[in-house]
Design an enzyme around this catalytic site. Structure first.
Site, mmCIF file in Angstrom:
data_model
loop_
_atom_site.group_PDB
_atom_site.id
_atom_site.type_symbol
_atom_site.label_atom_id
_atom_site.label_comp_id
_atom_site.label_asym_id
_atom_site.label_seq_id
_atom_site.Cartn_x
_atom_site.Cartn_y
_atom_site.Cartn_z
ATOM 1 N N GLU A 44 -0.584 39.435 33.337
ATOM 2 C CA GLU A 44 0.741 39.113 32.796
ATOM 3 C C GLU A 44 1.068 40.065 31.643
ATOM 4 O OE1 GLU A 44 2.979 35.180 30.859
ATOM 5 O OE2 GLU A 44 0.797 35.374 30.707
ATOM 6 N N LYS A 110 9.215 34.218 35.651
ATOM 7 C CA LYS A 110 8.371 33.075 35.300
ATOM 8 C C LYS A 110 9.194 31.800 35.153
ATOM 9 C CE LYS A 110 4.740 31.983 31.893
ATOM 10 N NZ LYS A 110 4.101 32.491 30.647
ATOM 11 N N CYS A 144 0.850 32.692 34.828
ATOM 12 C CA CYS A 144 0.189 32.009 33.723
ATOM 13 C C CYS A 144 0.493 30.507 33.630
ATOM 14 C CB CYS A 144 0.522 32.728 32.419
ATOM 15 S SG CYS A 144 -0.727 32.463 31.117
#
Length: 258
Positions: A44, A110, A144
């Site tokens: 990431e 995300k 994540c």
């Protein structure tokens, strides 16, 4: 004939808020890759570390890095994926690109921005999941904090590979290990987690723990050092697991709403 996918996990330290330095360092690391690698996975925010100061990064750096990814994909004849700070439509995003050797590019923003660090106040969250079809495999890439939300990752489209790129810190690494295993078992899919290593300028330590788990949650590779590790995935394995254990047939039906 079995379809195979050779994946390279790049577990690396990152230079804080310096895209050019990170691109150069990653280029060195990718230089030694075997010619038969099909997919390269970076962490990431691989050009900056997990910064909450995107204004420190030139807005031109996102497109520069995307161009770099296309160059690397072409040179290595392998797809490459990872997320970065990206400025688009007047907002900053934590955006993952999946770039194929021919330049075909898929995008995922995300969904679950990390409220504990204030990511939700800085980066615009996405609302669409991505499914990439590549070399006979269906791949679902996430980022994540998405790992903590199993509904978002639920295997409703029969993907073969669930993939997470991360900056996951040392104090909560037990959750990373446990949740990756849970996601592989409950979705009967390969689960790949690529975390960074080292320290960032915010004082966080990252222990790696990059891993690949098979469709039964069995560990295939695991690393705690700065290195590039490779593993080969088998489409036949997924079919055999799902034919023998038809657990996905009993999954709950649901519709995600905003």
């Amino acid at each position: 004939m079995d379809k195979l996918l050779k994946v390279a996990l790049v577990q690396t330290a990152l230079v804080w808020e310096d895209p050019r330095a990170n691109r150069l360092e990653l280029e060195k690391k990718l230089g030694g890759l075997a010619s038969d690698v099909d997919l390269i996975v970076l962490p990431e925010m691989f050009t900056t570390g997990f910064t909450m100061n995107p204004q420190h990064i030139g807005k031109e750096e996102g497109p520069k890095t995307l161009d770099w990814m296309k160059t690397m994909a072409r040179q290595k004849n392998a797809a490459i994926t990872g997320s970065l700070v990206y400025f688009d439509n007047a907002v900053y995003t934590n955006r993952l690109f999946f770039v194929e050797p021919d330049g075909t590019t898929s995008v995922y923003d995300k969904r679950h921005t990390f409220t504990l660090a204030g990511e939700d106040k800085v980066y615009h969250a996405g609302n669409e999941r991505l499914l990439v079809r590549y070399k006979g495999f269906r791949i679902c890439p996430l980022i994540c904090y998405d790992l903590r939300f199993p509904v978002w990752a639920r295997n409703t489209e029969d993907y073969d590979v669930l993939l997470y790129v991360a900056n996951w810190p040392e104090p909560r690494i037990n959750a990373w290990d446990a949740l990756l295993k849970a996601r592989s078992i409950e979705n009967m899919a390969y689960c790949i987690g690529v975390n960074r290593i080292g320290a960032d300028d915010s004082g966080h330590q990252y222990p790696g723990h990059s891993v690949v788990l098979d469709g039964l949650g069995q560990e295939m590779v695991f690393s705690t050092t700065e290195e590039v590790v490779t593993v080969t995935l088998s489409k036949k394995h997924i079919k055999e697991v799902r034919d023998k254990l038809k657990f996905l047939n009993d999954r709950d039906s649901f519709i995600l709403e905003e």
